[in-house]
Scaffold this motif. Structure first.
Motif, mmCIF file in Angstrom:
data_model
loop_
_atom_site.group_PDB
_atom_site.id
_atom_site.type_symbol
_atom_site.label_atom_id
_atom_site.label_comp_id
_atom_site.label_asym_id
_atom_site.label_seq_id
_atom_site.Cartn_x
_atom_site.Cartn_y
_atom_site.Cartn_z
ATOM 1 N N ASP A 1 0.861 -1.180 0.000
ATOM 2 C CA ASP A 1 0.000 0.000 0.000
ATOM 3 C C ASP A 1 0.895 1.227 0.000
ATOM 4 N N ILE A 2 0.626 2.133 -0.910
ATOM 5 C CA ILE A 2 1.398 3.374 -1.016
ATOM 6 C C ILE A 2 0.419 4.527 -0.855
ATOM 7 N N ILE A 3 0.673 5.383 0.106
ATOM 8 C CA ILE A 3 -0.139 6.579 0.279
ATOM 9 C C ILE A 3 0.767 7.759 -0.020
ATOM 10 N N THR A 4 0.385 8.565 -1.010
ATOM 11 C CA THR A 4 1.279 9.612 -1.506
ATOM 12 C C THR A 4 0.498 10.731 -2.173
ATOM 13 N N ARG A 5 1.235 11.740 -2.598
ATOM 14 C CA ARG A 5 0.642 12.812 -3.408
ATOM 15 C C ARG A 5 0.331 12.255 -4.797
ATOM 16 N N PRO A 6 -0.659 12.834 -5.464
ATOM 17 C CA PRO A 6 -0.977 12.349 -6.820
ATOM 18 C C PRO A 6 0.034 12.772 -7.886
ATOM 19 N N ILE A 7 0.974 13.643 -7.562
ATOM 20 C CA ILE A 7 1.940 14.136 -8.544
ATOM 21 C C ILE A 7 2.770 12.967 -9.102
ATOM 22 N N ASN A 8 3.021 12.989 -10.375
ATOM 23 C CA ASN A 8 3.837 11.987 -11.079
ATOM 24 C C ASN A 8 3.209 10.595 -11.134
ATOM 25 N N PHE A 9 1.914 10.472 -10.829
ATOM 26 C CA PHE A 9 1.302 9.148 -10.817
ATOM 27 C C PHE A 9 1.338 8.475 -12.182
ATOM 28 N N GLU A 10 1.077 9.221 -13.243
ATOM 29 C CA GLU A 10 1.053 8.610 -14.580
ATOM 30 C C GLU A 10 2.414 8.020 -14.954
ATOM 31 N N LYS A 11 3.494 8.744 -14.677
ATOM 32 C CA LYS A 11 4.845 8.214 -14.937
ATOM 33 C C LYS A 11 5.100 6.977 -14.084
ATOM 34 N N PHE A 12 4.674 7.047 -12.831
ATOM 35 C CA PHE A 12 4.858 5.939 -11.896
ATOM 36 C C PHE A 12 4.153 4.683 -12.393
ATOM 37 N N GLY B 1 -16.756 33.148 4.625
ATOM 38 C CA GLY B 1 -16.287 34.186 5.533
ATOM 39 C C GLY B 1 -15.762 33.686 6.864
ATOM 40 N N VAL B 2 -15.737 32.382 7.074
ATOM 41 C CA VAL B 2 -15.269 31.822 8.342
ATOM 42 C C VAL B 2 -13.955 31.088 8.092
ATOM 43 N N ASN B 3 -12.919 31.466 8.862
ATOM 44 C CA ASN B 3 -11.627 30.786 8.756
ATOM 45 C C ASN B 3 -11.671 29.494 9.558
ATOM 46 N N ARG B 4 -11.117 28.459 8.966
ATOM 47 C CA ARG B 4 -10.984 27.215 9.710
ATOM 48 C C ARG B 4 -9.706 26.521 9.281
ATOM 49 N N GLU B 5 -9.131 25.781 10.209
ATOM 50 C CA GLU B 5 -7.902 25.059 9.908
ATOM 51 C C GLU B 5 -8.258 23.699 9.328
ATOM 52 N N ASN B 6 -7.604 23.365 8.244
ATOM 53 C CA ASN B 6 -7.793 22.066 7.614
ATOM 54 C C ASN B 6 -6.464 21.338 7.661
ATOM 55 N N SER B 7 -6.424 20.224 8.375
ATOM 56 C CA SER B 7 -5.175 19.468 8.478
ATOM 57 C C SER B 7 -5.175 18.235 7.588
ATOM 58 N N LEU B 8 -6.238 18.052 6.786
ATOM 59 C CA LEU B 8 -6.296 16.918 5.875
ATOM 60 C C LEU B 8 -5.794 17.324 4.500
ATOM 61 N N HIS B 9 -4.945 16.487 3.923
ATOM 62 C CA HIS B 9 -4.350 16.755 2.620
ATOM 63 C C HIS B 9 -4.832 15.708 1.614
ATOM 64 N N ASP B 10 -5.025 16.138 0.347
ATOM 65 C CA ASP B 10 -5.424 15.206 -0.704
ATOM 66 C C ASP B 10 -4.262 14.277 -1.033
ATOM 67 N N ARG B 11 -4.541 12.990 -1.028
ATOM 68 C CA ARG B 11 -3.547 11.972 -1.350
ATOM 69 C C ARG B 11 -4.217 10.897 -2.192
ATOM 70 N N ILE B 12 -3.404 9.979 -2.710
ATOM 71 C CA ILE B 12 -3.934 8.781 -3.340
ATOM 72 C C ILE B 12 -3.379 7.566 -2.603
ATOM 73 N N LYS B 13 -4.169 6.505 -2.610
ATOM 74 C CA LYS B 13 -3.726 5.232 -2.045
ATOM 75 C C LYS B 13 -3.627 4.248 -3.197
ATOM 76 N N ILE B 14 -2.444 3.699 -3.376
ATOM 77 C CA ILE B 14 -2.174 2.748 -4.448
ATOM 78 C C ILE B 14 -1.984 1.382 -3.798
ATOM 79 N N GLU B 15 -2.785 0.411 -4.225
ATOM 80 C CA GLU B 15 -2.703 -0.932 -3.667
ATOM 81 C C GLU B 15 -2.208 -1.889 -4.746
ATOM 82 N N ILE B 16 -1.178 -2.661 -4.398
ATOM 83 C CA ILE B 16 -0.549 -3.580 -5.347
ATOM 84 C C ILE B 16 -0.349 -4.920 -4.633
ATOM 85 N N VAL B 17 -0.623 -6.019 -5.324
ATOM 86 C CA VAL B 17 -0.292 -7.340 -4.799
ATOM 87 C C VAL B 17 0.698 -7.971 -5.767
#
Length: 120
Positions: A9-20, A52-68
């Motif tokens: 299982d790989i959890i990462t940013r979506p950047i460079n996924f197509e090359k990967f 108009g309301v500020n809020r903190e967001n600590s969740l980041h967009d990622r992808i999960k890649i599953e390989i067997v």
């Protein structure tokens, strides 16, 4: 002879996924599952304004890649992952490696390594 099945299982940013994905095919990985996920770790969040309301967001967009894998060496997958998905910055993600007890193909009941093979 017993074949060792390993799930990666790989959890990462979506950047460079197509090359990967192309590089995985070159080392013999024929099947992957990809999900859009959100996550947090030691990275700091960011402030967003919604209606108009500020809020903190600590969740980041990622992808999960599953390989067997069975015949493809796990270290090859790790090496390709680090080469194509690493930016050298915090938040690049993690690789989780598990030994699997079994895999069963739902349509035929075939088990183990044979369940990973494509039907012809």
């Amino acid at each position: 002879m017993s074949e060792i099945l390993t799930k990666i299982d790989i959890i990462t940013r979506p950047i460079n996924f197509e090359k990967f994905k192309v590089e995985l095919a070159k080392i013999g990985v024929s099947g992957i599952t990809v999900s859009d996920v959100k996550g947090t770790s030691l990275q700091k969040g960011y402030i967003e304004t919604y209606r108009g309301v500020n809020r903190e967001n600590s969740l980041h967009d990622r992808i999960k890649i599953e390989i067997v894998v069975c015949e493809v060496p796990v270290q090859d997958v790790v090496d390709v992952t680090r080469k194509f998905l690493s930016t050298g910055k915090p938040g690049d993600g993690k690789i989780f490696i598990y030994e699997l007890a079994n895999v069963v193909k739902i349509s035929t009941g075939v088990e183990g390594y044979d369940a990973l093979k494509d039907e012809k």
